[in-house]
Design a protein around this motif. Structure first.
Motif, PDB file in Angstrom:
ATOM      1  N   ASN A 129     -22.681   2.937  35.670  1.00  0.00           N
ATOM      2  CA  ASN A 129     -24.121   3.105  35.493  1.00  0.00           C
ATOM      3  C   ASN A 129     -24.508   3.490  34.074  1.00  0.00           C
ATOM      4  O   ASN A 129     -25.648   3.858  33.814  1.00  0.00           O
ATOM      5  CB  ASN A 129     -24.651   4.129  36.500  1.00  0.00           C
ATOM      6  N   ASN A 331     -27.820   5.935  38.760  1.00  0.00           N
ATOM      7  CA  ASN A 331     -28.353   5.125  37.677  1.00  0.00           C
ATOM      8  C   ASN A 331     -29.539   5.804  37.005  1.00  0.00           C
ATOM      9  O   ASN A 331     -30.560   6.064  37.639  1.00  0.00           O
ATOM     10  CB  ASN A 331     -28.767   3.754  38.222  1.00  0.00           C
ATOM     11  N   ASP A 418     -28.099  -0.753  38.215  1.00  0.00           N
ATOM     12  CA  ASP A 418     -26.719  -0.855  37.746  1.00  0.00           C
ATOM     13  C   ASP A 418     -26.334  -2.268  37.312  1.00  0.00           C
ATOM     14  O   ASP A 418     -25.397  -2.444  36.534  1.00  0.00           O
ATOM     15  CB  ASP A 418     -25.740  -0.354  38.813  1.00  0.00           C
TER      16      ASP A 418
END
Length: 436
Positions: A129, A331, A418
């Motif tokens: 991420n 994320n 992501d």
């Protein structure tokens, strides 16, 4: 090991040259280079420069990533790695969620093998991420921190973490006595603090989980090692604030519990801070303490809305935290999206530039790491993320209709996830995906 060969990476770049004391200052510190080259040697930034029209890049190794956007690695200022496995568990009020999900999950970390497996999984989630540094809660078990630091050391990550300290108001299997907590923490500090790029954070879970005797031990540790970090929770819900007042009636407010034990100050990071009194804002500012703003978990648990305007007005340093597992994503692009919505509900427009400042250099500043990471200034450690801003048809369409870098960044912040993370580099080395 970092390469001693000079590497050159050609792409578009976005960072901030210096920290800011107001939202208005951020725009002036932003740097966007549409076609530039980043030179890296031995894990450090040599320089970032634009490519002259028709110019060539002179280096032993050139990586051409034109069409991609490179930013400093994202920095997560508040996250619980033992809660990774309960991310997305049904929510509810904070205390209910803790007792039904968080505490049972953390109880599994008495097993060193489980902690090692989950440490690898956790760090892989950070890197996929685009997060290259984080301030991390372990569990009460020292083996949880040993496992995490061992895994992070193998990746040469800049990571700050600590063993939770807690001796009341939790299930028996997570409670410890103050002296045991003190001794185990001493051993962990000796073993891991300043080991490579690792640092230790004293981690009293929150005031309701700590007796005065335990807080005195935390104070002793802070005096013995004044360069340690400290992380804890502060004013997450109104019920928690009232609970603290009942447990510590002699203290003026929630923050005064920590301040009384000399736990405020530079390198002290307080998560949430949703229901602060005016005197608490003033104390955070006067002591140069920091806040971790965790919009996704605050929305998930219905805890409240963070007052970003007040943070600027009081000149309190602030970074962004995912707060896994009450937060529902690793994320930071998605977390910034939620931060923007919190701002809207508070009648504050969070610009894309400001959002990415908080996720990079602003987060580094909040953690007192901006000497080492957070932008592309010469001499800093080469932690960065390579972003593909157009990985879906909708992103491609929005990108084509964006008139400038600010609109492109805002689309990345609101539509990104992501999938946009193409590569993550740590200390001058590509670490995700593993095949880079």
């Amino acid at each position: 090991m970092p390469s001693s060969t000079v590497q050159a990476i050609r792409a578009s770049f976005f960072d901030f040259r210096a920290t800011a004391s107001s939202a208005e200052e951020i725009a002036g510190q932003a740097r966007y280079i549409e076609d530039g080259v980043l030179l890296i040697e031995a894990g450090r930034i040599v320089r970032l420069q634009p490519i002259a029209p028709g110019g060539d890049v002179k280096a032993a190794e050139v990586i051409d990533l034109r069409g991609k956007l490179i930013m400093p690695g994202f920095i997560d200022t508040h996250i619980h790695y033992p809660q990774t496995e309960i991310t997305g568990a049904p929510g509810g009020e904070l205390q209910t969620w803790l007792h039904h999900y968080a505490f049972p999950a953390e109880g599994r970390y008495h097993c060193a093998q489980h902690a090692a497996r989950m440490s690898d999984f956790f760090l892989d989630q950070l890197l996929r991420n685009g997060t290259t540094s984080a301030l991390v809660f372990g569990s009460v078990h020292p083996q949880s921190v040993d496992a995490l630091f061992s895994a992070a050391s193998a990746l040469n990550m800049r990571l700050i973490a600590g063993k939770v300290m807690m001796d009341r108001n939790a299930p028996d299997y997570l409670l410890e006595d103050a002296e045991t907590s003190f001794q185990q923490t001493c051993e962990l500090i000796t073993r891991w603090h300043h080991h490579g790029r690792l640092s230790y954070a004293l981690t009293p879970r929150f005031a309701p989980g700590c007796s005065p005797a335990l807080l005195e031990k935390v104070q002793m540790l802070r005096r013995r090692w004044p360069d340690l970090w400290l992380q804890t929770h502060l004013s997450e819900t109104p019920q928690e604030v009232a609970w603290v007042k009942s447990l510590f009636p002699e203290r003026e407010n929630y923050l005064d519990v920590y301040h009384h034990y000399q736990l405020t100050g530079r390198r002290s990071v307080f998560a949430h801070c949703l229901h602060l009194e005016e005197k608490e804002w003033d104390c955070l500012s006067a002591t140069h303490s920091s806040i971790a703003f965790c919009p996704t978990s605050n929305l998930f648990l219905g805890s409240g809305l963070f007052n970003l305007q007040r943070c600027w007005q009081k000149r309190v340093k602030m970074g962004i935290g995912t707060d896994i597992g009450a937060g529902t994503t690793f994320n930071l692009l998605q977390t910034l999206n939620d931060a923007g919505k919190v701002g809207q509900l508070n009648h504050y427009r969070l610009s894309a530039r400001e959002a990415f400042y908080h996720a990079t250099l602003g987060g580094a500043h909040a953690l007192d790491l901006d000497k080492w990471i957070g932008n592309f200034e010469a001499g800093k450690e080469a932690d960065f993320v390579v972003l593909d801003p157009a990985v879906s048809p909708l992103q491609q369409l929005r990108g084509a209709n964006s008139k400038d870098i600010d609109e492109k960044l805002f689309a990345l912040m609101t539509l990104g996830d992501d999938r946009n993370i193409m590569q993550t580099w740590v200390n001058g080395q590509p670490v995700w995906p593993r095949t880079v």
